[in-house]
Design an enzyme around this catalytic site. Structure first.
Site, PDB file in Angstrom:
ATOM      1  N   CYS A 284       0.886  -1.144  -0.068  1.00  0.00           N
ATOM      2  CA  CYS A 284      -0.041   0.105   0.008  1.00  0.00           C
ATOM      3  C   CYS A 284       0.739   1.283   0.016  1.00  0.00           C
ATOM      4  CB  CYS A 284      -0.965   0.061   1.248  1.00  0.00           C
ATOM      5  SG  CYS A 284      -2.289  -1.417   1.303  1.00  0.00           S
ATOM      6  N   VAL A 285       1.949   1.196   0.564  1.00  0.00           N
ATOM      7  CA  VAL A 285       2.861   2.376   0.587  1.00  0.00           C
ATOM      8  C   VAL A 285       3.733   2.652  -0.815  1.00  0.00           C
ATOM      9  CG1 VAL A 285       5.013   1.322   1.066  1.00  0.00           C
ATOM     10  CG2 VAL A 285       4.241   3.711   2.074  1.00  0.00           C
TER      11      VAL A 285
END
Length: 196
Positions: free
Chosen positions: A139-140
């Protein structure tokens, strides 16, 4: 000064309501005769109305392991990735030959040669374009990838850099797995690509 010239997202063609996804998950994850009320509440409370996937829902039952799923990932990631990069370049008023660095990120499939390598010729980029495949950021990846492009452009302020992210979460679906982690994932995630 580093700046974002354009962002372009792409969704695959198959769109499903949350109810359709919930019904498919109930059929493939829950044991026969199991009470599905918890699954129904979980999916309803996720507040996801629709999702896009690279396959129609009935196509997932034909995926018989990692190899088959990953083959679909490679084909779909290249197709969606090409659309996303073309769209971002078009919106920025740039051509594929203007790109000096192509960074690719995903956590939902792997490819060798990497997806970015497969896109160079398909998009008509220069043979000397720099490529950087990045795996495992999850997600980053968007924030980290944008930061890395910024770092690159600080040293090469006249260059053009593109970040492409393709996540095909539907291909990581675990049939016959009623674990909380799998059921939460089936409630939230769909497929898509974006280029910056």
């Amino acid at each position: 000064m580093t700046r974002i010239a354009a962002v372009h997202g792409v969704l695959p063609p198959h769109r499903h309501t949350q109810r359709e996804v919930t019904d498919m998950v109930a059929r493939t994850c829950l044991p026969p005769g199991a009470d599905r009320r918890v699954l129904d509440r979980l999916h309803e409370n996720a507040r996801v109305r629709t999702r896009h996937t690279v396959l129609p829902l009935d196509g997932y039952r034909d995926l018989d392991g990692f190899g088959t799923s990953n083959d679909v990932f490679i084909r779909s990631a290249v197709d969606l990735g090409a659309q996303a990069v073309r769209g971002a370049l078009r919106a920025a008023g740039l051509r594929p030959t203007d790109v000096d660095l192509l960074m690719f990120t995903s956590v939902t499939g792997i490819a060798a040669p990497s997806v970015d390598a497969r896109l160079v010729t398909r998009l008509g980029m220069r043979s000397d374009v720099k490529r950087l495949p990045v795996f495992g950021l999850g997600c980053v990846a968007g924030a980290a990838g944008t930061a890395r492009l910024h770092d690159y452009l600080l040293g090469r302020p006249d260059d053009v850099a593109v970040l492409l992210s393709v996540e095909l979460c539907s291909l990581t679906f675990q049939r016959h797995d009623a674990s909380p982690a799998n059921l939460v994932a089936t409630a939230l995630f769909g497929d898509g690509a974006a280029a910056v």
